[in-house]
Each structure stands twice: as structure tokens, then as C-alpha cells.
Design a protein around this motif. Sequence first.
Motif, PDB file in Angstrom:
ATOM      1  N   LEU A 174     -35.666  71.235 -48.543  1.00 12.20           N
ATOM      2  CA  LEU A 174     -34.390  71.644 -47.957  1.00 12.20           C
ATOM      3  C   LEU A 174     -34.366  73.169 -47.949  1.00 12.20           C
ATOM      4  O   LEU A 174     -34.629  73.809 -48.974  1.00 12.20           O
ATOM      5  N   GLN A 175     -34.034  73.747 -46.823  1.00 14.06           N
ATOM      6  CA  GLN A 175     -34.222  75.181 -46.639  1.00 14.06           C
ATOM      7  C   GLN A 175     -33.184  76.018 -47.399  1.00 14.06           C
ATOM      8  O   GLN A 175     -31.988  75.712 -47.393  1.00 14.06           O
ATOM      9  N   THR A 176     -33.676  77.078 -48.069  1.00 13.20           N
ATOM     10  CA  THR A 176     -32.773  78.017 -48.746  1.00 13.20           C
ATOM     11  C   THR A 176     -32.174  79.009 -47.763  1.00 13.20           C
ATOM     12  O   THR A 176     -31.209  79.695 -48.079  1.00 13.20           O
ATOM     13  N   SER A 177     -32.787  79.095 -46.585  1.00 15.60           N
ATOM     14  CA  SER A 177     -32.338  80.016 -45.537  1.00 15.60           C
ATOM     15  C   SER A 177     -33.068  79.591 -44.262  1.00 15.60           C
ATOM     16  O   SER A 177     -34.198  79.106 -44.335  1.00 15.60           O
ATOM     17  N   PRO A 178     -32.451  79.778 -43.099  1.00 18.25           N
ATOM     18  CA  PRO A 178     -33.156  79.426 -41.864  1.00 18.25           C
ATOM     19  C   PRO A 178     -34.117  80.508 -41.383  1.00 18.25           C
ATOM     20  O   PRO A 178     -34.629  80.450 -40.268  1.00 18.25           O
ATOM     21  N   LEU A 208     -24.283  82.254 -42.773  1.00 19.89           N
ATOM     22  CA  LEU A 208     -24.342  82.889 -41.452  1.00 19.89           C
ATOM     23  C   LEU A 208     -25.549  83.812 -41.474  1.00 19.89           C
ATOM     24  O   LEU A 208     -25.639  84.693 -42.331  1.00 19.89           O
ATOM     25  N   GLU A 209     -26.467  83.592 -40.548  1.00 17.98           N
ATOM     26  CA  GLU A 209     -27.655  84.458 -40.499  1.00 17.98           C
ATOM     27  C   GLU A 209     -27.858  84.900 -39.059  1.00 17.98           C
ATOM     28  O   GLU A 209     -27.739  84.087 -38.134  1.00 17.98           O
ATOM     29  N   TRP A 210     -28.132  86.206 -38.863  1.00 20.62           N
ATOM     30  CA  TRP A 210     -28.388  86.643 -37.489  1.00 20.62           C
ATOM     31  C   TRP A 210     -29.451  87.730 -37.420  1.00 20.62           C
ATOM     32  O   TRP A 210     -29.685  88.440 -38.390  1.00 20.62           O
ATOM     33  N   GLN A 258     -27.121  81.875 -36.535  1.00 19.28           N
ATOM     34  CA  GLN A 258     -27.009  80.489 -36.965  1.00 19.28           C
ATOM     35  C   GLN A 258     -25.937  80.389 -38.034  1.00 19.28           C
ATOM     36  O   GLN A 258     -25.842  81.228 -38.930  1.00 19.28           O
ATOM     37  N   LEU A 259     -25.110  79.368 -37.917  1.00 14.88           N
ATOM     38  CA  LEU A 259     -24.087  79.053 -38.922  1.00 14.88           C
ATOM     39  C   LEU A 259     -24.424  77.653 -39.411  1.00 14.88           C
ATOM     40  O   LEU A 259     -24.228  76.688 -38.678  1.00 14.88           O
ATOM     41  N   GLY A 260     -24.935  77.529 -40.617  1.00 12.92           N
ATOM     42  CA  GLY A 260     -25.332  76.192 -41.023  1.00 12.92           C
ATOM     43  C   GLY A 260     -25.522  76.064 -42.520  1.00 12.92           C
ATOM     44  O   GLY A 260     -25.444  77.038 -43.281  1.00 12.92           O
ATOM     45  N   LYS A 261     -25.793  74.827 -42.937  1.00 17.10           N
ATOM     46  CA  LYS A 261     -25.960  74.529 -44.354  1.00 17.10           C
ATOM     47  C   LYS A 261     -27.335  74.958 -44.858  1.00 17.10           C
ATOM     48  O   LYS A 261     -28.343  74.804 -44.153  1.00 17.10           O
ATOM     49  N   VAL A 262     -27.358  75.483 -46.063  1.00 15.65           N
ATOM     50  CA  VAL A 262     -28.606  75.769 -46.763  1.00 15.65           C
ATOM     51  C   VAL A 262     -28.457  75.249 -48.195  1.00 15.65           C
ATOM     52  O   VAL A 262     -27.339  74.950 -48.637  1.00 15.65           O
ATOM     53  N   PHE A 263     -29.575  75.175 -48.910  1.00 15.84           N
ATOM     54  CA  PHE A 263     -29.577  74.531 -50.235  1.00 15.84           C
ATOM     55  C   PHE A 263     -30.408  75.376 -51.210  1.00 15.84           C
ATOM     56  O   PHE A 263     -31.485  75.849 -50.846  1.00 15.84           O
ATOM     57  N   ARG A 264     -29.896  75.497 -52.421  1.00 16.70           N
ATOM     58  CA  ARG A 264     -30.668  76.206 -53.453  1.00 16.70           C
ATOM     59  C   ARG A 264     -30.539  75.467 -54.773  1.00 16.70           C
ATOM     60  O   ARG A 264     -29.423  75.119 -55.185  1.00 16.70           O
ATOM     61  N   ASP A 265     -31.684  75.268 -55.428  1.00 16.67           N
ATOM     62  CA  ASP A 265     -31.692  74.643 -56.746  1.00 16.67           C
ATOM     63  C   ASP A 265     -31.374  75.737 -57.748  1.00 16.67           C
ATOM     64  O   ASP A 265     -32.262  76.315 -58.376  1.00 16.67           O
ATOM     65  N   ASP A 266     -30.091  76.025 -57.867  1.00 19.34           N
ATOM     66  CA  ASP A 266     -29.654  77.214 -58.596  1.00 19.34           C
ATOM     67  C   ASP A 266     -28.457  76.835 -59.454  1.00 19.34           C
ATOM     68  O   ASP A 266     -28.039  75.681 -59.496  1.00 19.34           O
ATOM     69  N   GLU A 267     -27.859  77.824 -60.090  1.00 20.33           N
ATOM     70  CA  GLU A 267     -26.718  77.575 -60.953  1.00 20.33           C
ATOM     71  C   GLU A 267     -25.528  77.046 -60.147  1.00 20.33           C
ATOM     72  O   GLU A 267     -25.454  77.194 -58.931  1.00 20.33           O
ATOM     73  N   VAL A 268     -24.608  76.403 -60.857  1.00 19.53           N
ATOM     74  CA  VAL A 268     -23.355  75.947 -60.273  1.00 19.53           C
ATOM     75  C   VAL A 268     -22.240  76.688 -60.981  1.00 19.53           C
ATOM     76  O   VAL A 268     -22.210  76.761 -62.207  1.00 19.53           O
ATOM     77  N   GLY A 269     -21.339  77.278 -60.229  1.00 17.47           N
ATOM     78  CA  GLY A 269     -20.285  78.054 -60.867  1.00 17.47           C
ATOM     79  C   GLY A 269     -19.260  78.554 -59.881  1.00 17.47           C
ATOM     80  O   GLY A 269     -19.167  78.050 -58.750  1.00 17.47           O
ATOM     81  N   ARG A 270     -18.534  79.574 -60.288  1.00 16.07           N
ATOM     82  CA  ARG A 270     -17.408  80.077 -59.496  1.00 16.07           C
ATOM     83  C   ARG A 270     -17.851  80.609 -58.143  1.00 16.07           C
ATOM     84  O   ARG A 270     -17.121  80.542 -57.168  1.00 16.07           O
ATOM     85  N   PHE A 271     -19.061  81.161 -58.076  1.00 17.54           N
ATOM     86  CA  PHE A 271     -19.574  81.719 -56.818  1.00 17.54           C
ATOM     87  C   PHE A 271     -20.759  80.925 -56.254  1.00 17.54           C
ATOM     88  O   PHE A 271     -21.341  81.331 -55.259  1.00 17.54           O
TER      89      PHE A 271
END
Length: 323
Positions: free
Chosen positions: A70-74, A112-114, A91-104
Motif C-alpha cells: 500500500l503506497q505511502t505516497s503516489p 494532496l500531492e502535485w 492527486q488527492l487520494g488515500k495513502v498508508f503508513r505503518d507508523d504511530e497512531v496519535g493526535r496527528f
Amino acid sequence: MQLTDHWQPSASLDVLRQRAALFQTIRNFFQQRDVLEVDTPILGRFGVTDLHLENLETTISCFPHQRFQLQTSPEYAMKRLLAAHGQSIYQLGKVFRDDEVGRFHNPEFTMLEWYRINFTMQDLIDEVVTLLRDVLGAREVHQTTYNALFLKHLNLDPLNASVEELQNCLIKDERIADLVKRETDKDTLLQLAMSLVIEPQLNKSAITVVERFPASQAALAQLDTEDERMALRFEVYVGGIELANGYQELTHAQHQQLRFDQDNHLRKQFGKETKPADFRLLKALDAGMPNCSGVALGFDRLLMLVTGISDIRQVLPFPISCA
């Protein structure tokens, strides 16, 4: 954070309406500039080699011996489009990171990537600021260099400081003293200093642009031809949040291959699995990607600023805890 069995969304209807309005504002912004919206695959054969990023993985029954990421960035797929068509894109879309879960942080978020053809880093910084002012209203803009921030807040030259000098400087901060004693990687120490010591001191009401990061943190950015100790990379902060990360893009395939190799060398040093380089990205660069600058901006964090909400879970329809 605990998983819950609640069925209700975490965002209110009012926030969902503001979320939809922000999507529309962004799409209008790029339509007015003739920047083409694209959507690249979320699932790909290759992930990132970056030491500090991890892909989530899955398998597909049709290809049982292949892991998919699953892509961390397109970024990689968008650059293949740039090389093929030479058109500014977003591109405006979903990305995924196996990272911490928290307030941010949420493992699944909207990015959003351009990429803007023939834009310098400064051209793109100006466009990012224009978008942020359109969305957030008039705000002061402070633009500075990575080096200047370290000199101002830590009285330390990050390009020339040794690991020992960094440790001696940061060990005075009780919050990170134990971590600093154990850490011997210079870039990790610099990132600790930036995220935990310097960032909290940035003006929260202003838009702060930090440019020219150390070459060792160039990622996919060009090096500054006037001083190759620095990379043409910038980050943008608003309200105490890191919002965007951009580059004047590296277009040289062999140099990019060296960056991937360096990343994997670091991953080995830190006991992490090495990752195969995306050869199709390298082939696209070799075919001739046009000069351009690109940036990734956290949509959900931007919505937090729009709404004044301080927890990312409240601007997501469903965070990971009840996904």
C-alpha cells in the motif's frame, strides 16, 4: 489508542461538510491553473526504501508469491506519468503508513500531492503559500533555511556539527536525554532536534517555510548546485503542524539509484529489511523526466487547521480505531 466496536463516525456532519468543501476548493485551485487531476494505484509491487517510512503489505490470490505494498505516497507513479506526458499533475487520494497512531497520525490518510513542470523550488513554495492563504486566510509567511533555524534555536551548525556536538547540545533537554545518549546516527539526532526542540518554537499563527535541508536528508530532491552539502527540499509548518514536504525533483536515474542504495545501507545498519528499488521509476527517469518541483501536503492536517480541531480523528469519517 484502543480499537472500538462503535459504529458511529468520529467526524460530525458539519466537519464532513467542511471536508467536502475543502476537496472542492483544492480542485478549483488546480483547475484554474490547468493542472490535471490523476489517480494512480494505491497498491503496487514496490514500496519505499526510506529508513523512516514503512509500507503496509498485502497479498492477492492471483499472485500468491508476490507481496504488494500500500503506497505511502503516489510519488513514484506520478513521476512515471510526468516522464510519459510532461504535464503538470495533482492527486488527492488515500495513502498508508505503518507508523504511530496519535493526535496527528492515522495509518490511512488523505494526501494532496502535485508536480509542476519547469517550476523551481521557490516557484512551488510560492504556489503552496498561495493555496494555504486561499484556504486559511491571510497569514504572515516566514521563510528560512534549515541551517538558520539550528543556529537560532540551538546555536549549532547542523552541516558541520559532529555527532558528539549534537549529543552534547541535545542532552540538555530532559525529554530526550536518554534517547540522545543511545543514538549515534547524525541524521536521527538532527531529526530529533528538529521535531522535538525546534518545531515547537515556530510561530504557530504564521506559515513557516524551511528550505535547504542537509544533503543526507535529500530523499528525492536535487542537491543545491551552489553548495552540495544542501538539498533543494522544503517543509511547511502551520499551527505547530508539519503540513507539507517538497522538492525540486531529482531527475537523474543513476543518482536516484545511489539514493536507494544508500537508504538500504541504512536500513541494514538499523536492522531493518532492505527494499527493492522501483526499477520502473528508474526507467522513467532514464527516459527523461522533465525539470519540475513537487510537494506532498497532508489534507487531513490542513482540515484540522481549517476547523480548529486538534485531533485528526475528529476530521476523519472513521479513524483506524473504528475502521
